[in-house]
Design a protein around this motif. Structure first.
Motif, PDB file in Angstrom:
ATOM      1  N   GLN A  46      40.727 -16.642  65.499  1.00 16.41           N
ATOM      2  CA  GLN A  46      41.429 -17.931  65.023  1.00 16.41           C
ATOM      3  C   GLN A  46      40.639 -18.239  63.627  1.00 16.41           C
ATOM      4  N   CYS A  47      41.247 -19.158  62.974  1.00 18.44           N
ATOM      5  CA  CYS A  47      40.512 -19.514  61.633  1.00 18.44           C
ATOM      6  C   CYS A  47      39.388 -20.226  61.854  1.00 18.44           C
ATOM      7  N   SER A  48      38.587 -20.133  60.523  1.00 20.34           N
ATOM      8  CA  SER A  48      37.183 -20.758  60.666  1.00 20.34           C
ATOM      9  C   SER A  48      37.297 -22.134  60.064  1.00 20.34           C
ATOM     10  N   PHE A  49      38.673 -22.861  59.991  1.00 23.02           N
ATOM     11  CA  PHE A  49      38.556 -24.063  59.418  1.00 23.02           C
ATOM     12  C   PHE A  49      39.353 -24.692  60.393  1.00 23.02           C
ATOM     13  N   ILE A  50      38.806 -26.233  60.731  1.00 21.95           N
ATOM     14  CA  ILE A  50      39.167 -26.820  61.597  1.00 21.95           C
ATOM     15  C   ILE A  50      39.232 -28.370  60.921  1.00 21.95           C
ATOM     16  N   GLU A  51      40.778 -28.936  61.199  1.00 25.84           N
ATOM     17  CA  GLU A  51      40.699 -30.382  60.686  1.00 25.84           C
ATOM     18  C   GLU A  51      40.400 -31.139  62.240  1.00 25.84           C
ATOM     19  N   TYR A  52      39.345 -32.100  61.811  1.00 26.85           N
ATOM     20  CA  TYR A  52      38.739 -33.009  62.835  1.00 26.85           C
ATOM     21  C   TYR A  52      38.456 -34.317  62.236  1.00 26.85           C
ATOM     22  N   LYS A  53      39.197 -35.252  62.884  1.00 23.80           N
ATOM     23  CA  LYS A  53      39.041 -36.710  62.560  1.00 23.80           C
ATOM     24  C   LYS A  53      39.458 -36.945  61.183  1.00 23.80           C
ATOM     25  N   TYR A  59      33.216 -23.217  59.721  1.00 26.60           N
ATOM     26  CA  TYR A  59      32.075 -22.752  60.413  1.00 26.60           C
ATOM     27  C   TYR A  59      32.372 -21.228  60.366  1.00 26.60           C
ATOM     28  N   ARG A  60      31.081 -20.555  60.722  1.00 24.78           N
ATOM     29  CA  ARG A  60      31.049 -18.997  60.489  1.00 24.78           C
ATOM     30  C   ARG A  60      29.856 -18.711  61.565  1.00 24.78           C
ATOM     31  N   GLN A  61      30.230 -17.700  62.073  1.00 25.93           N
ATOM     32  CA  GLN A  61      29.414 -17.135  63.508  1.00 25.93           C
ATOM     33  C   GLN A  61      28.876 -15.766  62.954  1.00 25.93           C
ATOM     34  N   TYR A  62      27.138 -15.958  63.061  1.00 26.28           N
ATOM     35  CA  TYR A  62      26.403 -14.796  62.677  1.00 26.28           C
ATOM     36  C   TYR A  62      25.723 -14.720  64.110  1.00 26.28           C
ATOM     37  N   ALA A  63      26.097 -13.250  64.938  1.00 27.01           N
ATOM     38  CA  ALA A  63      25.633 -13.054  66.069  1.00 27.01           C
ATOM     39  C   ALA A  63      25.669 -14.291  66.970  1.00 27.01           C
ATOM     40  N   ALA A  64      24.472 -14.778  67.484  1.00 23.50           N
ATOM     41  CA  ALA A  64      24.263 -15.921  68.469  1.00 23.50           C
ATOM     42  C   ALA A  64      24.278 -17.146  67.833  1.00 23.50           C
ATOM     43  N   LEU A  65      24.463 -17.246  66.304  1.00 28.65           N
ATOM     44  CA  LEU A  65      24.270 -18.415  65.617  1.00 28.65           C
ATOM     45  C   LEU A  65      25.605 -19.150  64.846  1.00 28.65           C
ATOM     46  N   PHE A  66      25.935 -20.315  65.064  1.00 25.69           N
ATOM     47  CA  PHE A  66      26.975 -20.830  64.513  1.00 25.69           C
ATOM     48  C   PHE A  66      26.478 -21.862  63.295  1.00 25.69           C
ATOM     49  N   VAL A  67      27.018 -21.566  62.190  1.00 24.77           N
ATOM     50  CA  VAL A  67      26.965 -22.739  61.079  1.00 24.77           C
ATOM     51  C   VAL A  67      27.992 -23.351  60.900  1.00 24.77           C
ATOM     52  N   THR A  74      39.060 -33.410  50.572  1.00 19.55           N
ATOM     53  CA  THR A  74      39.373 -32.594  49.203  1.00 19.55           C
ATOM     54  C   THR A  74      38.458 -31.516  48.792  1.00 19.55           C
ATOM     55  N   GLU A  75      37.385 -31.198  49.580  1.00 20.21           N
ATOM     56  CA  GLU A  75      36.756 -30.104  49.431  1.00 20.21           C
ATOM     57  C   GLU A  75      37.524 -28.938  49.559  1.00 20.21           C
ATOM     58  N   ASN A  76      36.911 -27.604  48.929  1.00 16.12           N
ATOM     59  CA  ASN A  76      37.416 -26.257  48.945  1.00 16.12           C
ATOM     60  C   ASN A  76      36.892 -25.598  50.147  1.00 16.12           C
ATOM     61  N   GLU A  77      37.880 -25.315  51.148  1.00 22.34           N
ATOM     62  CA  GLU A  77      37.170 -24.648  52.307  1.00 22.34           C
ATOM     63  C   GLU A  77      36.458 -23.337  52.286  1.00 22.34           C
ATOM     64  N   LEU A  83      29.644 -20.624  50.832  1.00 22.35           N
ATOM     65  CA  LEU A  83      28.180 -21.388  50.620  1.00 22.35           C
ATOM     66  C   LEU A  83      27.566 -21.045  51.828  1.00 22.35           C
ATOM     67  N   ILE A  84      28.161 -21.024  53.034  1.00 24.72           N
ATOM     68  CA  ILE A  84      27.516 -20.540  54.291  1.00 24.72           C
ATOM     69  C   ILE A  84      26.850 -19.133  54.265  1.00 24.72           C
ATOM     70  N   HIS A  85      27.781 -18.405  54.019  1.00 25.33           N
ATOM     71  CA  HIS A  85      27.086 -16.871  53.846  1.00 25.33           C
ATOM     72  C   HIS A  85      26.183 -16.736  52.828  1.00 25.33           C
ATOM     73  N   ASN A  86      26.373 -17.146  51.684  1.00 21.45           N
ATOM     74  CA  ASN A  86      25.087 -17.344  50.774  1.00 21.45           C
ATOM     75  C   ASN A  86      23.880 -17.957  51.402  1.00 21.45           C
ATOM     76  N   PHE A  87      24.149 -18.957  52.189  1.00 17.43           N
ATOM     77  CA  PHE A  87      22.822 -19.669  52.733  1.00 17.43           C
ATOM     78  C   PHE A  87      22.238 -18.618  53.821  1.00 17.43           C
ATOM     79  N   VAL A  88      22.876 -18.042  54.669  1.00 19.82           N
ATOM     80  CA  VAL A  88      22.454 -17.252  55.646  1.00 19.82           C
ATOM     81  C   VAL A  88      21.947 -15.763  54.932  1.00 19.82           C
TER      82      VAL A  88
END
Length: 98
Positions: A46-53, A59-67, A74-77, A83-88
């Motif tokens: 499934q897609c890593s983008f969710i519309e919520y409220k 989100y992105r999963q790395y082994a047992a860790l979700f970011v 208005t933000e670009n998904e 950004l998440i990947h660069n942070f990890v």
């Protein structure tokens, strides 16, 4: 604009949380529980983008860790996904085994 940043393990325990808007403590715990439940219940296909409220979850999963990052509508998904990947990658270089 980024609203919050979460790092969560597969058991649903929050390892890091950072909020960029004021949210009361009791609302934070409810928000984190709902966000974690939504992200952990999705399959890898499934897609890593969710519309919520009134915001989006990226989100992105790395082994047992979700970011998970909460952003406004208005933000670009894809930019946040990168950004998440660069942070990890930075964490991995600094701590050598993230």
């Amino acid at each position: 604009m980024i609203k919050f940043f979460l790092m969560v393990n597969k058991q649903g325990q929050t390892r890091l949380s950072r909020y960029y808007e004021h949210v009361e403590i009791n609302k934070r715990t409810m928000l984190e529980a709902e966000v974690i439940k939504n992200c952990l219940s999705r399959s890898k296909d499934q897609c890593s983008f969710i519309e919520y409220k009134d915001f989006k979850l990226v989100y992105r999963q790395y082994a047992a860790l979700f970011v998970v990052v909460g952003i406004d509508q208005t933000e670009n998904e894809m930019a946040v996904y990168e950004l998440i990947h660069n942070f990890v990658e930075v964490l991995d270089k600094y701590f050598s085994r993230v």
